[in-house]
Design an enzyme around this catalytic site. Structure first.
Site, short mmCIF file in Angstrom:
data_model
loop_
_atom_site.label_atom_id
_atom_site.label_comp_id
_atom_site.label_asym_id
_atom_site.label_seq_id
_atom_site.Cartn_x
_atom_site.Cartn_y
_atom_site.Cartn_z
N SER A 59 0.84 -1.21 0.00
CA SER A 59 0.00 0.00 0.00
C SER A 59 0.87 1.26 0.00
O SER A 59 2.03 1.23 0.45
CB SER A 59 -0.89 0.02 1.24
OG SER A 59 -1.65 -1.16 1.32
N1 SAM Z 1 -0.46 -4.88 3.98
C1 SAM Z 1 0.32 -5.19 2.83
C2 SAM Z 1 1.70 -4.55 2.87
O1 SAM Z 1 2.05 -3.89 3.85
O2 SAM Z 1 2.46 -4.79 1.92
C3 SAM Z 1 -0.38 -4.85 1.55
C4 SAM Z 1 -1.61 -5.65 1.35
S1 SAM Z 1 -2.13 -5.81 -0.32
C5 SAM Z 1 -2.80 -4.23 -0.63
C6 SAM Z 1 -3.54 -6.86 -0.03
C7 SAM Z 1 -3.17 -8.29 0.28
O3 SAM Z 1 -4.36 -8.96 0.70
C8 SAM Z 1 -2.65 -9.06 -0.91
O4 SAM Z 1 -1.37 -9.57 -0.61
C9 SAM Z 1 -3.67 -10.18 -1.09
O5 SAM Z 1 -3.12 -11.41 -1.53
C10 SAM Z 1 -4.24 -10.30 0.31
N2 SAM Z 1 -5.54 -10.96 0.42
C11 SAM Z 1 -6.62 -10.89 -0.38
N3 SAM Z 1 -7.62 -11.66 0.09
C12 SAM Z 1 -7.16 -12.24 1.23
C13 SAM Z 1 -7.70 -13.14 2.19
N4 SAM Z 1 -8.95 -13.62 2.09
N5 SAM Z 1 -6.94 -13.51 3.24
C14 SAM Z 1 -5.66 -13.05 3.38
N6 SAM Z 1 -5.09 -12.20 2.50
C15 SAM Z 1 -5.83 -11.79 1.45
#
Ligand code: SAM
Length: 212
Positions: A59
């Site tokens: 993000s």
């Molecule tokens: N917080 C992260 C960082 O600091 O880099 C960025 C997060 S990224 C915007 C969103 C993440 O949510 C992705 O890696 C995606 O694979 C994950 N995601 C999506 N659905 C999910 C789920 N049901 N459970 C866990 N992770 C999930």
């Protein structure tokens, strides 16, 4: 990269995204360049989301600052993050709740969970535990949590996450469609749930049983 990091934090303060000294100090300490792929390290302090593989993103720093401010973190909190990605956001939260706090972060894409875990280990964040799984169901074995934040966009507030929030706990979750969401704050007070809308944001979708 210390100079670039301080310049970014100064700009986040000037633009009103960072208001508390807890968040300022946390973001001054975490080396974002250690949480992005090697070939884009040079851009680690540009205030933008960046690709981390598997079609996912770390993000933008201003979004991390907004969410960490709104979580109202305190020393010793137990925090659940859904969507570990690179591990950066978890590291900033870990700084804000130290000493004595713990971040549990869950990621559905295994190689990204390993990426986050490696980044967190290398930078010394032993107070963050990474799990692989569908975080739309939460992480029941370590509940309840003082704070929960979802780093991806959900069609609605996932019910298991409300169940896993401690009394007087706070949760932040982007709710909307696959393109745009509103950042929703959920506060649990006994049996009542208070919601507040902080306005528009853009996240990759939450994929899972209580997501898309
Ligand atoms: N917080 C992260 C960082 O600091 O880099 C960025 C997060 S990224 C915007 C969103 C993440 O949510 C992705 O890696 C995606 O694979 C994950 N995601 C999506 N659905 C999910 C789920 N049901 N459970 C866990 N992770 C999930």
């Amino acid at each position: 990269m210390r100079v670039e990091r301080d310049a970014l934090v100064d700009s986040l303060i000037r633009r009103g995204y960072i208001v508390s000294s807890i968040v300022e100090e946390a973001m001054r300490r975490v080396p974002r360049e250690e949480f992005v792929p090697a070939r884009i390290k040079g851009d680690a302090y540009v205030d933008t989301p960046m690709p981390i593989g598997a079609g996912q993103t770390i993000s933008a720093p201003h979004m991390v600052a907004i969410m960490v401010e709104k979580l109202d973190l305190k020393q010793g909190h137990r925090v659940l993050e859904v969507g570990s990605g690179s591990g950066y956001h978890a590291a900033v939260v870990a700084e804000a709740i130290a000493p004595g706090g713990h971040v549990f972060t869950i990621e559905r894409i295994e190689p990204l969970a390993r990426f986050a875990e490696d980044n967190l280990k290398r930078t010394g964040y032993d107070d963050v535990s990474v799990f692989v799984g569908d975080g739309s169901k939460g992480l029941r074995e370590h509940a309840p949590y003082d704070r929960i934040f979802v780093a991806c966009g959900a069609p609605d507030i996932p019910v298991p996450l409300i169940d896993q929030l401690a009394d007087n706990g706070l949760m932040l979750v982007p709710v909307g469609n696959r393109m745009y969401q509103d950042l929703i704050r959920v506060e649990r007070k006994g049996d009542s749930i208070i919601r507040q809308n902080y306005g528009g944001c853009v996240f990759v979708p939450l994929i899972g049983e209580f997501g898309y």
